[in-house]
Scaffold this motif. Structure first.
Motif, PDB file in Angstrom:
ATOM      1  N   ASP A 125     -12.242 -44.375  -5.968  1.00  0.00           N
ATOM      2  CA  ASP A 125     -11.914 -44.779  -4.593  1.00  0.00           C
ATOM      3  C   ASP A 125     -12.072 -46.290  -4.399  1.00  0.00           C
ATOM      4  O   ASP A 125     -12.214 -46.777  -3.286  1.00  0.00           O
ATOM      5  CB  ASP A 125     -12.732 -43.997  -3.565  1.00  0.00           C
ATOM      6  CG  ASP A 125     -14.212 -44.361  -3.537  1.00  0.00           C
ATOM      7  OD1 ASP A 125     -14.644 -45.298  -4.254  1.00  0.00           O
ATOM      8  OD2 ASP A 125     -14.947 -43.708  -2.791  1.00  0.00           O
ATOM      9  N   LYS A 126     -12.002 -47.012  -5.533  1.00  0.00           N
ATOM     10  CA  LYS A 126     -12.069 -48.475  -5.537  1.00  0.00           C
ATOM     11  C   LYS A 126     -13.348 -48.972  -4.873  1.00  0.00           C
ATOM     12  O   LYS A 126     -13.352 -49.950  -4.151  1.00  0.00           O
ATOM     13  CB  LYS A 126     -10.823 -49.085  -4.902  1.00  0.00           C
ATOM     14  CG  LYS A 126      -9.541 -48.693  -5.618  1.00  0.00           C
ATOM     15  CD  LYS A 126      -8.325 -49.155  -4.886  1.00  0.00           C
ATOM     16  CE  LYS A 126      -8.091 -48.184  -3.747  1.00  0.00           C
ATOM     17  NZ  LYS A 126      -6.819 -48.295  -3.088  1.00  0.00           N
ATOM     18  N   ASN A 155     -13.116 -48.668  -1.305  1.00  0.00           N
ATOM     19  CA  ASN A 155     -12.007 -49.569  -0.971  1.00  0.00           C
ATOM     20  C   ASN A 155     -12.440 -51.028  -0.815  1.00  0.00           C
ATOM     21  O   ASN A 155     -11.789 -51.802  -0.109  1.00  0.00           O
ATOM     22  CB  ASN A 155     -11.253 -49.078   0.266  1.00  0.00           C
ATOM     23  CG  ASN A 155     -10.528 -47.789  -0.030  1.00  0.00           C
ATOM     24  OD1 ASN A 155      -9.797 -47.693  -1.016  1.00  0.00           O
ATOM     25  ND2 ASN A 155     -10.750 -46.779   0.794  1.00  0.00           N
ATOM     26  N   SER A 191      -8.783 -53.876  -3.798  1.00  0.00           N
ATOM     27  CA  SER A 191      -7.447 -53.338  -3.521  1.00  0.00           C
ATOM     28  C   SER A 191      -6.975 -52.428  -4.640  1.00  0.00           C
ATOM     29  O   SER A 191      -6.194 -51.506  -4.410  1.00  0.00           O
ATOM     30  CB  SER A 191      -6.442 -54.471  -3.294  1.00  0.00           C
ATOM     31  OG  SER A 191      -6.360 -55.298  -4.437  1.00  0.00           O
ATOM     32  N   SER A 192      -7.451 -52.671  -5.855  1.00  0.00           N
ATOM     33  CA  SER A 192      -7.148 -51.779  -6.977  1.00  0.00           C
ATOM     34  C   SER A 192      -8.196 -51.986  -8.057  1.00  0.00           C
ATOM     35  O   SER A 192      -8.814 -53.050  -8.141  1.00  0.00           O
ATOM     36  CB  SER A 192      -5.747 -52.032  -7.540  1.00  0.00           C
ATOM     37  OG  SER A 192      -5.694 -53.296  -8.165  1.00  0.00           O
TER      38      SER A 192
END
Length: 168
Positions: free
Chosen positions: A27-28, A31, A34-35
């Protein structure tokens, strides 16, 4: 990330980022990023930053020696020697992991004790009496010392978690 089987290229940063940001690589890290991708290796991570494919990346270095020469061992120095002499002017280190012990020199416990003692003695002697040769043999400026399983326990635990299928 460099490689999911790499201690410095995944296990350590993954553990640290989970603590700092929560979440997981999937889920990074809640978040925060960004990736999160795997480049395939430490040098590929650095090249990805230089080529604007990644905003940041993880790699490995000894952090011993001169910053501008890429330190005494690691991916920075390799790229500098290959064809990126100004590498350290093009990047910025923004995070450092806790100390990661180098891989151990192992001998089978099935070997006779006197033979194991001779192997250990020969390696220590090379380090002490011909350190330049030792440095070339181990891939950079290092010294050796006694280690126990406890020195590697955190890495063992992280790898066991990974083997259970828990990337996060």
């Amino acid at each position: 990330m460099a490689d999911p089987d790499s201690t410095s290229g995944f296990l350590m940063p993954n553990q640290a980022f989970k603590k700092m940001f929560g979440g997981s690589v999937d889920d990074k890290y809640n978040n925060t990023f960004s990736s999160v991708t795997f480049s395939g290796g430490h040098e590929q991570d650095i090249l990805g930053v230089l080529n604007n494919q990644f905003d940041g990346a993880v790699t490995w270095t000894s952090l011993v020696g001169d910053y501008n020469s890429g330190y005494t061992s690691g991916a920075f120095g390799r790229l500098i020697r290959m064809d990126h002499p100004d590498l350290m002017k093009q990047i910025r280190i923004i995070w450092q992991s806790p100390l990661i012990p180098n891989g151990p020199v192992l001998v089978s416990n099935k070997l006779p004790a006197d033979f194991k003692a001779k192997v250990v003695s020969a390696i220590k002697k090379l380090d002490k009496e011909d350190h330049a040769c030792f440095v070339k043999a181990v891939g950079g400026e290092q010294h050796i010392g006694q280690a126990t399983v406890a020195d590697y326990q955190n890495i063992i635990d992280m790898k066991r978690d990974l083997m259970k299928g828990s990337r996060g």
